[in-house]
Design a protein around this motif. Structure first.
Motif, PDB file in Angstrom:
ATOM      1  N   PHE A   1       0.832  -1.206   0.000  1.00  0.00           N
ATOM      2  CA  PHE A   1       0.000   0.000   0.000  1.00  0.00           C
ATOM      3  C   PHE A   1       0.869   1.260   0.000  1.00  0.00           C
ATOM      4  O   PHE A   1       0.533   2.253  -0.653  1.00  0.00           O
ATOM      5  CB  PHE A   1      -0.941   0.013   1.197  1.00  0.00           C
ATOM      6  CG  PHE A   1      -1.847   1.211   1.212  1.00  0.00           C
ATOM      7  CD1 PHE A   1      -2.814   1.373   0.233  1.00  0.00           C
ATOM      8  CD2 PHE A   1      -1.720   2.196   2.181  1.00  0.00           C
ATOM      9  CE1 PHE A   1      -3.652   2.482   0.216  1.00  0.00           C
ATOM     10  CE2 PHE A   1      -2.543   3.318   2.182  1.00  0.00           C
ATOM     11  CZ  PHE A   1      -3.517   3.450   1.199  1.00  0.00           C
ATOM     12  N   ALA A   2       1.968   1.238   0.728  1.00  0.00           N
ATOM     13  CA  ALA A   2       2.883   2.386   0.720  1.00  0.00           C
ATOM     14  C   ALA A   2       3.417   2.635  -0.691  1.00  0.00           C
ATOM     15  O   ALA A   2       3.509   3.780  -1.146  1.00  0.00           O
ATOM     16  CB  ALA A   2       4.029   2.150   1.695  1.00  0.00           C
ATOM     17  N   VAL A   3       3.748   1.554  -1.381  1.00  0.00           N
ATOM     18  CA  VAL A   3       4.204   1.668  -2.768  1.00  0.00           C
ATOM     19  C   VAL A   3       3.094   2.254  -3.637  1.00  0.00           C
ATOM     20  O   VAL A   3       3.320   3.135  -4.476  1.00  0.00           O
ATOM     21  CB  VAL A   3       4.640   0.285  -3.307  1.00  0.00           C
ATOM     22  CG1 VAL A   3       4.864   0.338  -4.815  1.00  0.00           C
ATOM     23  CG2 VAL A   3       5.912  -0.186  -2.601  1.00  0.00           C
ATOM     24  N   LEU A   4       1.878   1.756  -3.436  1.00  0.00           N
ATOM     25  CA  LEU A   4       0.732   2.218  -4.224  1.00  0.00           C
ATOM     26  C   LEU A   4       0.504   3.714  -4.059  1.00  0.00           C
ATOM     27  O   LEU A   4       0.202   4.422  -5.034  1.00  0.00           O
ATOM     28  CB  LEU A   4      -0.519   1.440  -3.799  1.00  0.00           C
ATOM     29  CG  LEU A   4      -1.829   1.786  -4.501  1.00  0.00           C
ATOM     30  CD1 LEU A   4      -1.714   1.535  -6.006  1.00  0.00           C
ATOM     31  CD2 LEU A   4      -2.980   0.967  -3.922  1.00  0.00           C
ATOM     32  N   LEU A   5       0.645   4.213  -2.834  1.00  0.00           N
ATOM     33  CA  LEU A   5       0.460   5.646  -2.591  1.00  0.00           C
ATOM     34  C   LEU A   5       1.430   6.489  -3.411  1.00  0.00           C
ATOM     35  O   LEU A   5       1.106   7.604  -3.815  1.00  0.00           O
ATOM     36  CB  LEU A   5       0.658   5.962  -1.099  1.00  0.00           C
ATOM     37  CG  LEU A   5      -0.472   5.578  -0.149  1.00  0.00           C
ATOM     38  CD1 LEU A   5      -0.078   5.918   1.282  1.00  0.00           C
ATOM     39  CD2 LEU A   5      -1.767   6.285  -0.518  1.00  0.00           C
ATOM     40  N   HIS A   6       2.600   5.942  -3.661  1.00  0.00           N
ATOM     41  CA  HIS A   6       3.598   6.688  -4.426  1.00  0.00           C
ATOM     42  C   HIS A   6       3.449   6.494  -5.927  1.00  0.00           C
ATOM     43  O   HIS A   6       4.203   7.071  -6.706  1.00  0.00           O
ATOM     44  CB  HIS A   6       5.001   6.310  -3.959  1.00  0.00           C
ATOM     45  CG  HIS A   6       5.336   6.874  -2.623  1.00  0.00           C
ATOM     46  ND1 HIS A   6       5.836   8.141  -2.448  1.00  0.00           N
ATOM     47  CD2 HIS A   6       5.204   6.356  -1.377  1.00  0.00           C
ATOM     48  CE1 HIS A   6       6.013   8.382  -1.172  1.00  0.00           C
ATOM     49  NE2 HIS A   6       5.638   7.315  -0.492  1.00  0.00           N
ATOM     50  N   PHE A   7       2.482   5.675  -6.313  1.00  0.00           N
ATOM     51  CA  PHE A   7       2.125   5.566  -7.724  1.00  0.00           C
ATOM     52  C   PHE A   7       0.996   6.533  -8.068  1.00  0.00           C
ATOM     53  O   PHE A   7       1.015   7.174  -9.111  1.00  0.00           O
ATOM     54  CB  PHE A   7       1.689   4.129  -8.057  1.00  0.00           C
ATOM     55  CG  PHE A   7       2.808   3.258  -8.539  1.00  0.00           C
ATOM     56  CD1 PHE A   7       3.253   3.324  -9.852  1.00  0.00           C
ATOM     57  CD2 PHE A   7       3.430   2.363  -7.685  1.00  0.00           C
ATOM     58  CE1 PHE A   7       4.282   2.519 -10.307  1.00  0.00           C
ATOM     59  CE2 PHE A   7       4.463   1.556  -8.124  1.00  0.00           C
ATOM     60  CZ  PHE A   7       4.897   1.635  -9.438  1.00  0.00           C
ATOM     61  N   LYS A   8      -0.017   6.591  -7.199  1.00  0.00           N
ATOM     62  CA  LYS A   8      -1.158   7.472  -7.484  1.00  0.00           C
ATOM     63  C   LYS A   8      -1.763   7.959  -6.176  1.00  0.00           C
ATOM     64  O   LYS A   8      -2.177   7.157  -5.332  1.00  0.00           O
ATOM     65  CB  LYS A   8      -2.207   6.733  -8.323  1.00  0.00           C
ATOM     66  CG  LYS A   8      -3.256   7.641  -8.940  1.00  0.00           C
ATOM     67  CD  LYS A   8      -4.095   6.899  -9.978  1.00  0.00           C
ATOM     68  CE  LYS A   8      -5.093   7.840 -10.650  1.00  0.00           C
ATOM     69  NZ  LYS A   8      -5.892   7.161 -11.700  1.00  0.00           N
TER      70      LYS A   8
ATOM     71  N   ILE B   1      -4.551   9.226  -5.423  1.00  0.00           N
ATOM     72  CA  ILE B   1      -5.975   9.033  -5.172  1.00  0.00           C
ATOM     73  C   ILE B   1      -6.215   7.967  -4.107  1.00  0.00           C
ATOM     74  O   ILE B   1      -7.249   7.958  -3.429  1.00  0.00           O
ATOM     75  CB  ILE B   1      -6.709   8.659  -6.487  1.00  0.00           C
ATOM     76  CG1 ILE B   1      -8.227   8.793  -6.309  1.00  0.00           C
ATOM     77  CG2 ILE B   1      -6.360   7.245  -6.926  1.00  0.00           C
ATOM     78  CD1 ILE B   1      -9.009   8.584  -7.588  1.00  0.00           C
ATOM     79  N   TYR B   2      -5.235   7.073  -3.927  1.00  0.00           N
ATOM     80  CA  TYR B   2      -5.401   6.005  -2.942  1.00  0.00           C
ATOM     81  C   TYR B   2      -5.256   6.497  -1.504  1.00  0.00           C
ATOM     82  O   TYR B   2      -5.459   5.728  -0.553  1.00  0.00           O
ATOM     83  CB  TYR B   2      -4.428   4.861  -3.237  1.00  0.00           C
ATOM     84  CG  TYR B   2      -4.785   4.139  -4.506  1.00  0.00           C
ATOM     85  CD1 TYR B   2      -5.765   3.156  -4.516  1.00  0.00           C
ATOM     86  CD2 TYR B   2      -4.177   4.460  -5.716  1.00  0.00           C
ATOM     87  CE1 TYR B   2      -6.130   2.514  -5.688  1.00  0.00           C
ATOM     88  CE2 TYR B   2      -4.530   3.828  -6.894  1.00  0.00           C
ATOM     89  CZ  TYR B   2      -5.509   2.859  -6.875  1.00  0.00           C
ATOM     90  OH  TYR B   2      -5.871   2.224  -8.039  1.00  0.00           O
ATOM     91  N   LEU B   3      -4.943   7.772  -1.329  1.00  0.00           N
ATOM     92  CA  LEU B   3      -4.980   8.362   0.013  1.00  0.00           C
ATOM     93  C   LEU B   3      -6.390   8.300   0.593  1.00  0.00           C
ATOM     94  O   LEU B   3      -6.577   8.340   1.808  1.00  0.00           O
ATOM     95  CB  LEU B   3      -4.502   9.817  -0.035  1.00  0.00           C
ATOM     96  CG  LEU B   3      -2.991  10.028  -0.110  1.00  0.00           C
ATOM     97  CD1 LEU B   3      -2.690  11.494  -0.411  1.00  0.00           C
ATOM     98  CD2 LEU B   3      -2.326   9.619   1.188  1.00  0.00           C
ATOM     99  N   TYR B   4      -7.396   8.210  -0.304  1.00  0.00           N
ATOM    100  CA  TYR B   4      -8.784   8.111   0.154  1.00  0.00           C
ATOM    101  C   TYR B   4      -8.976   6.948   1.128  1.00  0.00           C
ATOM    102  O   TYR B   4      -9.764   7.033   2.061  1.00  0.00           O
ATOM    103  CB  TYR B   4      -9.721   7.892  -1.041  1.00  0.00           C
ATOM    104  CG  TYR B   4      -9.868   9.049  -1.991  1.00  0.00           C
ATOM    105  CD1 TYR B   4      -9.497  10.342  -1.630  1.00  0.00           C
ATOM    106  CD2 TYR B   4     -10.393   8.850  -3.266  1.00  0.00           C
ATOM    107  CE1 TYR B   4      -9.645  11.400  -2.505  1.00  0.00           C
ATOM    108  CE2 TYR B   4     -10.550   9.911  -4.152  1.00  0.00           C
ATOM    109  CZ  TYR B   4     -10.177  11.178  -3.777  1.00  0.00           C
ATOM    110  OH  TYR B   4     -10.325  12.229  -4.648  1.00  0.00           O
ATOM    111  N   VAL B   5      -8.289   5.845   0.870  1.00  0.00           N
ATOM    112  CA  VAL B   5      -8.513   4.648   1.686  1.00  0.00           C
ATOM    113  C   VAL B   5      -7.418   4.450   2.737  1.00  0.00           C
ATOM    114  O   VAL B   5      -7.404   3.436   3.427  1.00  0.00           O
ATOM    115  CB  VAL B   5      -8.628   3.389   0.797  1.00  0.00           C
ATOM    116  CG1 VAL B   5      -9.809   3.506  -0.140  1.00  0.00           C
ATOM    117  CG2 VAL B   5      -7.346   3.151  -0.010  1.00  0.00           C
ATOM    118  N   ALA B   6      -6.525   5.427   2.871  1.00  0.00           N
ATOM    119  CA  ALA B   6      -5.452   5.320   3.859  1.00  0.00           C
ATOM    120  C   ALA B   6      -5.953   5.163   5.296  1.00  0.00           C
ATOM    121  O   ALA B   6      -5.334   4.435   6.085  1.00  0.00           O
ATOM    122  CB  ALA B   6      -4.522   6.538   3.748  1.00  0.00           C
TER     123      ALA B   6
END
Length: 439
Positions: free
Chosen positions: A192-199, A201-206
């Protein structure tokens, strides 16, 4: 195709589903594509032609690089393959450049990177309880879930017609979810940390990730009634997570309407499924109440909701309402005439399969829809007929061209809001999991 074979682990039916949808994606290569096609071509050119220090400052095109660094490096890696197809696509000053080779490369880059999504779906299927499995293959929850995810209508039209890389990114999210179900919390947090640094928008589900990891990983035991055992807190686990997850992402929480579900995740732990429900509610709350949110963001809730749909009848009902309404809300993205039959046929096939397969899976329980829900979903048919086949021939078409889009938005908002409320109620009333010790 080798990646698909590896991911299946010998399941021929899974290979067939993955191969079938890959062939369909190839057939969609010549279809219409949006300005996102030029956006990503420009990012290929920026990362390939300029030094790193200029990536986020280059403004020759209006489509400046505005995704986090990992995605920039992703485009950089793709650019070194792109140069063997057409070197001209990597020229920053070639604005709106397009060629047959450029088209093939960009389309195939999406198809190829979807291999991660296929692998993630396979891992998610390992987490599904097979107790409801019927005798027929098509009645097994794993088969239904695989079809719902691999053949997801929204992903097909957004990635392989409109053009984006949501499959690859959704693969990272689904894989992190699967790792939580498999009690591999550190891997899930890392993904998930990697995903946040791709896009971003995934901060929504952080919030869902942060609270779940703190409650279910840093605290190692519960009391008999399911409440937290405070003396079970592990500083070692907290420190290890802190090295992976950037807790600063909590500052980006916009819609406070997501907070009650996060509160329930802490006070009424329900295991990975509770985390999944909270994640979906965070995504939906951000989608519904955020400012300038793109309609494509509905996929952030639809895809993980697929995992819940094969577990309980109430979740299957919510999924069908959310996915049918959410997918229809994507129709305005494909506004050209050649894509009209494609989007209608693909959505009908996906929707009919979703409803029939889940009805079969839960045939021994009460109906998935009440009369009001059935009436609402059936109303999408007349709405589409009016917007596409009646309104263009009325006198209002020239004076009020926005009416079809307005009707679609309002009608779909009703269904999505209803699904959000129904899921929220289930989160608030479901009892906590009373396990005294976590694995």
């Amino acid at each position: 195709m080798a990646a698909f074979g590896i991911a299946t682990g010998g399941s021929n039916w899974f290979s067939a589903l993955a191969l079938g949808v890959t062939l369909l994606k190839c057939l969609l290569i010549p279809t219409y594509h949006s300005t996102d096609f030029e956006v990503h071509r420009n990012w290929l050119a920026i990362t390939h032609s300029l030094p790193i220090s200029q990536w986020y400052y280059e403004a020759t095109s209006e489509w400046t690089l505005d995704y986090p660094p990992f995605f920039a490096w992703f485009e950089y890696a793709l650019s070194h393959v792109a140069k063997y197809f057409d070197q001209e696509m990597l020229n920053v000053r070639n604005l709106n450049y397009s060629s047959s080779r450029t088209l093939l490369f960009q389309r195939f880059s999406v198809i190829f990177t979807d291999a991660l999504f296929v692998y993630a779906v396979h891992e998610c299927c390992k987490c599904i309880d097979g107790k409801k499995a019927g005798k027929e293959l098509t009645e097994k929850p794993k088969f239904i879930l695989s079809a719902l995810l691999l053949w997801n209508f929204g992903l097909l039209i957004v990635d392989h017609i409109h053009f984006q890389y949501n499959g690859f990114l959704s693969g990272l999210m689904l894989l992190s979810i699967a790792r939580f179900f498999q009690k591999r919390h550190m891997e899930g947090a890392f993904l998930f940390a990697v995903l946040l640094h791709f896009k971003h928008i995934y901060l929504y589900v952080a919030p869902a990730y942060g609270v779940y990891l703190l409650r279910s990983y840093c605290f190692t035991a519960n009391k008999q009634d399911g409440s937290i055992r405070w003396n079970s807190f592990s500083f070692v686990r907290l420190i290890s997570l802190g090295l992976i997850v950037f807790l600063v992402s909590a500052l980006s929480l916009g819609p406070f309407l997501a907070l009650p579900s996060v509160f329930c995740l802490w006070c009424k732990p329900q295991g990975p499924r509770g985390f999944l429900r909270c994640l979906i509610l965070c995504a939906l709350s951000s989608f519904m109440f955020g400012w300038h949110v793109h309609e494509k963001a509905i996929l952030l809730a639809v895809l993980p909701m697929s995992l819940l749909s094969v577990g309980k009848a109430v979740d299957a009902s919510i999924f069908l309402i959310l996915t049918t309404t959410g997918h229809y809300s994507l129709f305005p993205l494909l506004f050209t005439a050649p894509e009209l039959p494609i989007k209608i046929i693909l959505m009908l096939l996906f929707t009919i399969y979703s409803i029939s397969s889940l009805k079969t899976l839960f045939r021994k329980e009460k109906p998935l829809f009440n009369w009001m829900e059935t009436f609402y979903l059936l109303g999408l048919g007349p709405l589409e007929v009016f917007c596409e086949f009646v309104f263009p021939f009325t006198s209002w078409n020239l004076k009020y061209p926005f009416i079809p889009l307005l009707l679609t938005s309002v009608y779909c908002a009703v269904g999505i809001t209803y699904a959000w409320l129904k899921l929220y109620v289930s989160v608030l009333i479901d009892p906590p999991v009373g396990k005294t010790k976590k694995q």
